[in-house]
Scaffold this active site. Structure first.
Site, mmCIF file in Angstrom:
data_model
loop_
_atom_site.group_PDB
_atom_site.id
_atom_site.type_symbol
_atom_site.label_atom_id
_atom_site.label_comp_id
_atom_site.label_asym_id
_atom_site.label_seq_id
_atom_site.Cartn_x
_atom_site.Cartn_y
_atom_site.Cartn_z
ATOM 1 N N ASN A 210 0.851 -1.205 0.000
ATOM 2 C CA ASN A 210 0.000 0.000 0.000
ATOM 3 C C ASN A 210 0.876 1.241 0.000
ATOM 4 O O ASN A 210 2.103 1.151 -0.048
ATOM 5 C CB ASN A 210 -0.951 -0.030 1.199
ATOM 6 C CG ASN A 210 -0.180 -0.112 2.497
ATOM 7 O OD1 ASN A 210 0.563 0.791 2.858
ATOM 8 N ND2 ASN A 210 -0.319 -1.245 3.193
ATOM 9 N N ASP A 306 -3.743 -10.098 13.010
ATOM 10 C CA ASP A 306 -3.934 -8.699 13.407
ATOM 11 C C ASP A 306 -2.936 -8.387 14.519
ATOM 12 O O ASP A 306 -3.056 -8.889 15.645
ATOM 13 C CB ASP A 306 -5.375 -8.479 13.885
ATOM 14 C CG ASP A 306 -5.677 -7.000 14.024
ATOM 15 O OD1 ASP A 306 -4.884 -6.295 14.686
ATOM 16 O OD2 ASP A 306 -6.686 -6.552 13.452
ATOM 17 N N PHE A 323 -4.260 2.756 15.158
ATOM 18 C CA PHE A 323 -4.729 3.779 14.229
ATOM 19 C C PHE A 323 -5.941 3.202 13.511
ATOM 20 O O PHE A 323 -6.075 1.987 13.406
ATOM 21 C CB PHE A 323 -3.655 4.114 13.185
ATOM 22 C CG PHE A 323 -2.754 5.248 13.593
ATOM 23 C CD1 PHE A 323 -1.831 5.089 14.603
ATOM 24 C CD2 PHE A 323 -2.830 6.481 12.956
ATOM 25 C CE1 PHE A 323 -0.999 6.122 14.992
ATOM 26 C CE2 PHE A 323 -2.009 7.530 13.327
ATOM 27 C CZ PHE A 323 -1.093 7.355 14.340
ATOM 28 N N LYS A 341 -10.920 -4.392 19.089
ATOM 29 C CA LYS A 341 -9.528 -4.842 19.242
ATOM 30 C C LYS A 341 -9.044 -4.681 20.687
ATOM 31 O O LYS A 341 -7.897 -4.911 20.985
ATOM 32 C CB LYS A 341 -8.630 -4.066 18.277
ATOM 33 C CG LYS A 341 -9.008 -4.260 16.804
ATOM 34 C CD LYS A 341 -7.909 -3.795 15.860
ATOM 35 C CE LYS A 341 -8.355 -3.947 14.404
ATOM 36 N NZ LYS A 341 -7.248 -4.002 13.451
HETATM 37 O O1 PMT Z 1 2.837 6.090 6.571
HETATM 38 P P1 PMT Z 1 2.217 7.431 6.176
HETATM 39 O O2 PMT Z 1 2.342 7.684 4.676
HETATM 40 O O3 PMT Z 1 2.742 8.557 6.992
HETATM 41 O O4 PMT Z 1 0.642 7.341 6.443
HETATM 42 C C1 PMT Z 1 0.177 7.227 7.743
HETATM 43 C C2 PMT Z 1 -1.003 6.242 7.844
HETATM 44 C C3 PMT Z 1 -2.192 6.787 7.060
HETATM 45 C C4 PMT Z 1 -0.598 4.861 7.300
HETATM 46 C C5 PMT Z 1 -1.335 6.115 9.379
HETATM 47 O O5 PMT Z 1 -1.693 7.384 9.881
HETATM 48 C C6 PMT Z 1 -2.468 5.151 9.624
HETATM 49 O O6 PMT Z 1 -3.651 5.480 9.566
HETATM 50 N N1 PMT Z 1 -2.084 3.860 9.936
HETATM 51 C C7 PMT Z 1 -3.033 2.752 10.113
HETATM 52 C C8 PMT Z 1 -3.292 2.122 8.792
HETATM 53 C C9 PMT Z 1 -4.206 0.923 8.892
HETATM 54 O O7 PMT Z 1 -3.824 -0.165 8.540
HETATM 55 O O8 PMT Z 1 -5.393 1.162 9.438
HETATM 56 P P2 PMT Z 1 -6.547 0.048 9.644
HETATM 57 O O9 PMT Z 1 -7.750 0.838 10.014
HETATM 58 O O10 PMT Z 1 -6.635 -0.841 8.452
HETATM 59 O O11 PMT Z 1 -6.038 -0.792 10.861
HETATM 60 C C10 PMT Z 1 -6.422 -0.531 12.213
HETATM 61 C C11 PMT Z 1 -5.286 -0.812 13.146
HETATM 62 O O12 PMT Z 1 -4.972 -2.196 13.114
HETATM 63 C C12 PMT Z 1 -3.985 -0.077 12.832
HETATM 64 O O13 PMT Z 1 -3.390 0.285 14.057
HETATM 65 C C13 PMT Z 1 -3.143 -1.135 12.119
HETATM 66 O O14 PMT Z 1 -1.739 -0.913 12.342
HETATM 67 C C14 PMT Z 1 -3.618 -2.400 12.820
HETATM 68 N N2 PMT Z 1 -3.529 -3.623 12.017
HETATM 69 C C15 PMT Z 1 -4.261 -3.756 10.882
HETATM 70 C C16 PMT Z 1 -4.228 -4.963 10.192
HETATM 71 C C17 PMT Z 1 -3.419 -6.008 10.684
HETATM 72 N N3 PMT Z 1 -3.334 -7.161 10.056
HETATM 73 N N4 PMT Z 1 -2.687 -5.829 11.801
HETATM 74 C C18 PMT Z 1 -2.741 -4.656 12.480
HETATM 75 O O15 PMT Z 1 -2.082 -4.499 13.505
#
Ligand code: PMT
Length: 400
Positions: A210, A306, A323, A341
């Site tokens: 991504n 996750d 996030f 979570k």
């Molecule tokens: O890297 P940049 O270009 O500066 O951009 C920053 C960002 C937009 C990537 C950052 O601010 C952000 O939003 N990061 C979270 C991205 C994400 O995967 O969001 P999500 O809503 O899909 O996931 C929710 C949370 O679960 C996040 O904390 C993610 O790290 C975590 N996750 C998701 C999937 C997974 N398999 N394992 C995880 O730990």
């Protein structure tokens, strides 16, 4: 340590004889790693030319509030957002009074009102003006509002008087600017942060990934280290330098990121999952490059673990922050993720706006925790990261 490394410092210069020292202040700030832009009031330009400060800062000097050309490029709101810190040196008695009144009748006072960043004032004026009760009241009001002040120093003044009112030396002002970024609020804590994208390999040359640049996660790591925490960054592949005093563990896939995090959890007080972890990976990895044959190709994907939820489920667990990158119903979806979570805090990030979020230098967010929330308006990722770290520090359980 260059504490101003990568910091955007906006220097406001007002009309006092000490304005000539602003030239040296630019150099002092740059030596500490800052990017410097300058705003000059009309009176400041009577003491020193914009050309001098432009040559030293390497950027055009901003002088007018109502300049159509400037507004198309770096207008007053962009300048206010760009700044991680506004330093006004020299700050005249008139400027202090105008700040107290909340005036916005020139570029400098307007930016001072519009910036979400800290403001550091270096007053400079005649000793009697400094001692005047009106100035004393103005100084007290500005300090009460959270502005910081350095000086003035005492000594012989340009007007021949002796007393308090000389602008502090540029090196002292630059040191005060540096000190603003060393909060110590996480001193003694151990922080683990994930950043960047993950890459899920299809074959030796292809992967699914991504647009995460890592900028947000790296800014958080820098802010955590500056707040005194021992900081480890588990990072997917990005083109960024490791922040000073941060240990970086490089990974590629979600599985590698999970293993790197779980192996370090026993030594961790705070976990921040900022990485854009791929939710799925290819079900099979081909050891040789996949050849093209048919017109269509079907990829079978399976769920990745996750990471942030695994950390939150660990026993004992660190204070766990996630996030939520969302494009619609941002707050609602983020709060749902916070509960599902079992996180202590979540940063809701609207990634539908191209000016912020993925890959941008800017971001805006709403920080949510079980009993509250706080909106953080658009600012540089460095600035936002410091605000997030302050909120995390404020929500940590009190240990007796
Ligand atoms: O890297 P940049 O270009 O500066 O951009 C920053 C960002 C937009 C990537 C950052 O601010 C952000 O939003 N990061 C979270 C991205 C994400 O995967 O969001 P999500 O809503 O899909 O996931 C929710 C949370 O679960 C996040 O904390 C993610 O790290 C975590 N996750 C998701 C999937 C997974 N398999 N394992 C995880 O730990």
């Amino acid at each position: 340590m260059a504490h101003l490394f990568n910091r955007n410092v906006l220097l406001g210069v007002t009309g006092g004889i000490a304005a000539y020292k602003s030239a040296e202040l630019i150099r002092q700030l740059q030596e500490r790693g800052a990017r410097v832009r300058v705003i000059m009031t009309g009176a400041a330009q009577e003491f020193i030319t914009p050309l001098t400060l432009q040559a030293l800062s390497g950027n055009p000097v901003h002088t007018d509030l109502l300049d159509a050309e400037a507004e198309q490029g770096m207008g007053h709101i962009e300048l206010a957002r760009w700044a991680d810190l506004l330093v006004v040196a020299p700050a005249t008695a008139d400027l202090l009074a105008r700040l107290v009144a909340g005036r916005a009748d020139d570029l400098l006072t307007t930016v001072a009102l519009a910036t979400p960043s800290p403001i550091l004032l270096a007053p400079a004026m005649n000793q009697q003006m400094w001692r005047d009760p009106a100035t004393s009241r103005n100084v007290a009001t500005l300090l009460e509002r959270g502005m910081k002040m350095i000086g003035p120093a005492e000594g012989l003044q340009a007007c021949g008087d002796i007393g308090p009112g000389r602008m502090e030396e540029p090196a002292t002002i630059a040191e005060a600017a540096e000190a603003l970024f060393e909060s110590g609020i996480l001193s003694g804590k151990r922080v683990l942060i994930t950043a960047g994208p993950t890459r899920e390999a299809l074959d030796p040359v292809r992967y699914i990934s991504n647009h995460s640049s890592g900028k947000m996660g790296y800014a958080l790591a820098r802010a955590a280290a500056e707040a005194g925490a021992r900081t480890i960054l588990v990072s997917g592949p990005v083109r960024l330098d490791t922040p000073e005093h941060v240990e970086r563990v490089a990974v590629n896939s979600a599985q590698e990121m999970l293993e790197a995090c779980m192996a370090r959890l026993t030594d961790c007080d705070i976990f921040i999952g900022c990485a854009a972890v791929a939710d799925y990976r290819p079900a099979e990895w081909q050891s040789e490059k996949i050849k093209k044959s048919d017109q269509e190709m079907t990829l079978r994907l399976v769920r990745n673990p996750d990471i942030v939820a695994s950390v939150a489920a660990a026993e004992p667990r660190p204070f766990t922050v996630g996030f939520a990158a969302e494009t619609n119903n941002v707050i609602e979806h983020a709060r749902e993720k916070l509960l599902r979570k079992r996180l202590d805090m979540i940063i809701a990030n609207d990634v539908s706006d191209e000016r912020i979020g993925f890959n941008s230098d800017f971001n805006a967010a709403t920080v949510l925790w079980p009993e509250g929330e706080q909106a953080l308006p658009q600012a540089s990722k460095e600035n936002l990261a410091r605000q997030i770290i302050a909120l995390v520090a404020g929500q940590l359980p009190v240990v007796n």
